[in-house]
Motif scaffolding. Structure first.
Motif, PDB file in Angstrom:
ATOM      1  N   LEU A  82      -1.337   3.980  -1.567  1.00  0.00           N
ATOM      2  CA  LEU A  82      -2.635   3.354  -1.066  1.00  0.00           C
ATOM      3  C   LEU A  82      -2.790   3.883   0.290  1.00  0.00           C
ATOM      4  N   ASP A  83      -1.283   4.323   1.381  1.00  0.00           N
ATOM      5  CA  ASP A  83      -1.253   4.460   2.576  1.00  0.00           C
ATOM      6  C   ASP A  83      -2.322   5.123   2.844  1.00  0.00           C
TER       7      ASP A  83
ATOM      8  N   ASN B 161       1.123  -0.483  -0.014  1.00  0.00           N
ATOM      9  CA  ASN B 161      -0.371  -0.540   0.291  1.00  0.00           C
ATOM     10  C   ASN B 161       0.615   1.227  -0.015  1.00  0.00           C
TER      11      ASN B 161
END
Length: 152
Positions: A143-144, A138
């Motif tokens: 995506l974090d 991620n």
């Protein structure tokens, strides 16, 4: 991605150039020939660590590390008896940056612990929990940011 590394007066490297290829590069060789010094030099350029002068060659002269990326970026890290600088694409040097790394340098290099693995480190991602593996990917895919936004 790192395209090449040039070292001058860094530990046992008087003047060394290492050209890397796309994908995975593995540095192997006999003991005490400078393999770990290359990793330490990359960390010095990337993280401004180690501090002090212990890594500087005892033969004298300025110590420098140049990292070129496949995107055409060049970051030069230099330490002399009087100066301690970063230089981006042969531009004006960054001075008085203290213990940190100038933000422009961090963005230009765009690499972290995934890019440089230790010989004695855990086997990459194989010993992590599935949740930690997912968090890592991620982060790689940015995506974090979505995870943080959802959490907030």
């Amino acid at each position: 991605m790192i395209k090449s590394v040039h070292l001058e007066n860094f530990e046992g490297h008087k003047k060394s150039k290492l050209d890397l290829h796309e994908g995975l590069n593995v540095i192997i060789g006999k003991t005490d020939k400078g393999k770990s010094s290359i990793r330490r030099a990359l960390r010095w350029v990337k993280d401004n660590r180690p501090g002090g002068d212990e890594f500087r060659s005892h033969g004298g002269g300025d110590t420098s590390g140049i990292v070129k990326t496949t995107e055409g970026t060049q970051v030069k890290r230099t330490k002399t008896n009087k100066l301690n600088t970063y230089e981006l694409n042969k531009g004006e040097p960054f001075k008085a940056f203290g213990l940190g790394v100038p933000e422009e340098i961090q963005k230009a290099l765009n690499f972290d612990e995934i890019n440089i693995q230790n010989q004695f480190g855990n086997v990459f991602l194989l010993q992590d929990t599935p949740g930690n593996v997912a968090k890592h990917f991620n982060k790689v895919a940015n995506l974090d940011k979505i995870d943080r936004a959802t959490k907030n």
